[in-house]
Motif scaffolding. Structure first.
Motif, PDB file in Angstrom:
ATOM      1  N   UNK A 250      49.678  70.455 -23.721  1.00 34.15           N
ATOM      2  CA  UNK A 250      48.725  70.197 -22.684  1.00 34.15           C
ATOM      3  C   UNK A 250      47.896  68.978 -22.890  1.00 34.15           C
ATOM      4  N   UNK A 251      47.338  68.226 -22.069  1.00 38.26           N
ATOM      5  CA  UNK A 251      46.543  67.012 -22.347  1.00 38.26           C
ATOM      6  C   UNK A 251      45.702  66.791 -20.893  1.00 38.26           C
ATOM      7  N   UNK A 252      44.692  66.163 -20.847  1.00 31.40           N
ATOM      8  CA  UNK A 252      43.906  65.759 -19.467  1.00 31.40           C
ATOM      9  C   UNK A 252      44.627  64.646 -18.736  1.00 31.40           C
ATOM     10  N   UNK A 253      44.731  64.570 -17.614  1.00 24.86           N
ATOM     11  CA  UNK A 253      45.482  63.686 -16.602  1.00 24.86           C
ATOM     12  C   UNK A 253      44.641  63.110 -15.572  1.00 24.86           C
ATOM     13  N   UNK A 254      44.915  63.274 -14.451  1.00 21.43           N
ATOM     14  CA  UNK A 254      44.283  62.596 -13.186  1.00 21.43           C
ATOM     15  C   UNK A 254      42.673  62.840 -13.183  1.00 21.43           C
ATOM     16  N   UNK A 255      42.260  61.971 -12.331  1.00 19.35           N
ATOM     17  CA  UNK A 255      40.741  61.889 -11.971  1.00 19.35           C
ATOM     18  C   UNK A 255      40.258  60.870 -11.146  1.00 19.35           C
ATOM     19  N   UNK A 256      39.316  61.081 -10.436  1.00 18.13           N
ATOM     20  CA  UNK A 256      38.828  60.080  -9.799  1.00 18.13           C
ATOM     21  C   UNK A 256      37.675  59.258 -10.233  1.00 18.13           C
TER      22      UNK A 256
ATOM     23  N   UNK B  49      45.976  55.009 -16.355  1.00 16.14           N
ATOM     24  CA  UNK B  49      45.371  53.837 -15.409  1.00 16.14           C
ATOM     25  C   UNK B  49      43.908  54.089 -15.149  1.00 16.14           C
ATOM     26  N   UNK B  50      43.458  55.468 -15.300  1.00  9.61           N
ATOM     27  CA  UNK B  50      42.008  55.452 -15.317  1.00  9.61           C
ATOM     28  C   UNK B  50      41.244  54.911 -16.679  1.00  9.61           C
ATOM     29  N   UNK B  51      41.954  55.124 -17.758  1.00 16.77           N
ATOM     30  CA  UNK B  51      41.125  54.588 -18.908  1.00 16.77           C
ATOM     31  C   UNK B  51      41.289  53.141 -19.108  1.00 16.77           C
TER      32      UNK B  51
ATOM     33  N   UNK C 175      36.544  63.345 -21.583  1.00 15.17           N
ATOM     34  CA  UNK C 175      37.912  64.068 -21.418  1.00 15.17           C
ATOM     35  C   UNK C 175      38.977  63.313 -21.758  1.00 15.17           C
ATOM     36  N   UNK C 176      38.978  61.925 -21.490  1.00 18.82           N
ATOM     37  CA  UNK C 176      40.249  61.031 -21.620  1.00 18.82           C
ATOM     38  C   UNK C 176      40.114  60.385 -22.863  1.00 18.82           C
ATOM     39  N   UNK C 177      39.481  60.690 -23.805  1.00 18.28           N
ATOM     40  CA  UNK C 177      39.463  60.270 -25.194  1.00 18.28           C
ATOM     41  C   UNK C 177      40.928  60.091 -25.679  1.00 18.28           C
ATOM     42  N   UNK C 178      41.765  61.399 -25.719  1.00 15.35           N
ATOM     43  CA  UNK C 178      42.833  61.370 -26.259  1.00 15.35           C
ATOM     44  C   UNK C 178      43.879  60.451 -25.845  1.00 15.35           C
ATOM     45  N   UNK C 179      43.839  60.300 -24.536  1.00 20.91           N
ATOM     46  CA  UNK C 179      44.631  59.268 -23.888  1.00 20.91           C
ATOM     47  C   UNK C 179      44.389  57.832 -24.022  1.00 20.91           C
TER      48      UNK C 179
END
Length: 315
Positions: free
Chosen positions: A244-250, A110-112, A300-304
């Motif tokens: 592992x992967x990057x997830x939540x953020x503001x 959702x951040x992406x 950080x969220x390029x993979x997502x």
């Protein structure tokens, strides 16, 4: 010594006085009228910082956490802060784009989605657990699925009734679907249409009851429920913890420096990165399942984003 829950409750109540917004008003979903009409400290701008979070867990727990977060930000930043709940994941993205939300705690996907629609927005922070986030695959004990050792063995879920969380959940749908695909299992290979429970707690309940034979959810929620003793381990089995992967953020809107003061984005970022340094701030940080908030960036969220494009979840 106050417990974390007592500290959060005190912060939430203090926030009603600090921000000049009653708790009932703070829970209003009508964020549009709050901007420009804040009372309380406000830093002289008359603006209200409207925060929100994707509704990925029990609403009462989410409200307690976000109101305490709002109260702490109000104290530190000297501005009015209002928590605006949203009905679902997509609403958080739409309201952010419309300018009705300023700072949102998003999952990776959702951040992406929000970033792609609002290129001027800034990723201001993530939790210390987010660079190493995981999903948990579970199964009903009667489904005949045993724990496995690797993603390659996720073939055990082929032809099983399977539920994800929200359709746009990173840990409850995006990455589990990606890991299944790595094992050669497409969503079409599951028995019938996959389910979408709407939240990680609901996924546990649906698999426990046998409504679905298996599912996937956020590892943080799984561990929290296990620690609370609210998972019936006679009825549900943990099958695999994902890589592992990057997830939540503001994510913060790009116009806040104009609305509040020059440098407000950096001021907010600094406040969040230092939040664990005070007793009350640490209680808020711990309510997010973390020990501190850390710096984050879009990269950080390029993979997502890449996985979301592969699955057709972003254009």
């Amino acid at each position: 010594m106050l417990t974390r829950r007592q500290t959060l409750a005190r912060l939430a109540l203090t926030g009603a006085a600090v921000t000049g917004v009653g708790l009932t008003a703070a829970c209003s979903s009508d964020g549009g009228d709050s901007a420009g009409n804040g009372s309380g400290s406000g830093g002289g701008s008359g603006e209200t910082l409207r925060i929100s979070a994707i509704p990925d867990q029990d609403p009462d727990a989410l409200t307690e956490r976000e109101e305490a977060f709002a109260a702490h930000l109000a104290q530190v930043l000297g501005v009015d802060v209002e928590y605006v709940p949203v009905p679902d994941y997509s609403a958080s993205v739409s309201l952010f784009g419309a300018g009705d939300l300023d700072l949102v705690f998003y999952g990776g996907l959702t951040g992406v989605q929000a970033q792609l629609q609002n290129p001027e927005a800034t990723v201001v922070a993530q939790r210390d657990i987010d660079p190493v986030f995981t999903s948990i695959f579970i199964a009903n004990a009667d489904a005949g699925i045993e724990p496995i050792d690797s993603v390659d063995d996720l073939t055990v879920f082929a032809d099983k009734r399977f539920t994800f969380g929200s359709e746009t959940s990173t840990s409850g749908r995006l990455m589990p679907s990606y890991f299944l695909s790595q094992a050669g299992v497409a969503e079409s290979d599951l028995a019938g249409e996959p389910g979408f429970s709407g939240s990680h707690d609901s996924t546990i309940e649906l698999v426990t009851s046998g409504s679905y034979e298996a599912g996937a959810l956020n590892s943080q929620v799984w561990r929290s429920r296990m620690e609370e003793g609210t998972v019936d381990t006679d009825k549900v089995v943990m099958v695999l913890e994902s890589p592992e992967y990057h997830d939540y953020h503001w994510l913060l809107r790009g116009d806040v420096d104009e609305r509040f003061e020059e440098g407000f984005t950096q001021k907010l970022t600094d406040a969040m990165l230092a939040m664990h340094e005070s007793e009350e701030g640490l209680a808020v940080v711990e309510s997010y399942g973390a020990e501190k908030f850390i710096a984050a960036s879009r990269e950080d969220y390029q993979q997502i984003e890449e996985v979301a494009r592969e699955l057709g979840l972003v254009g």
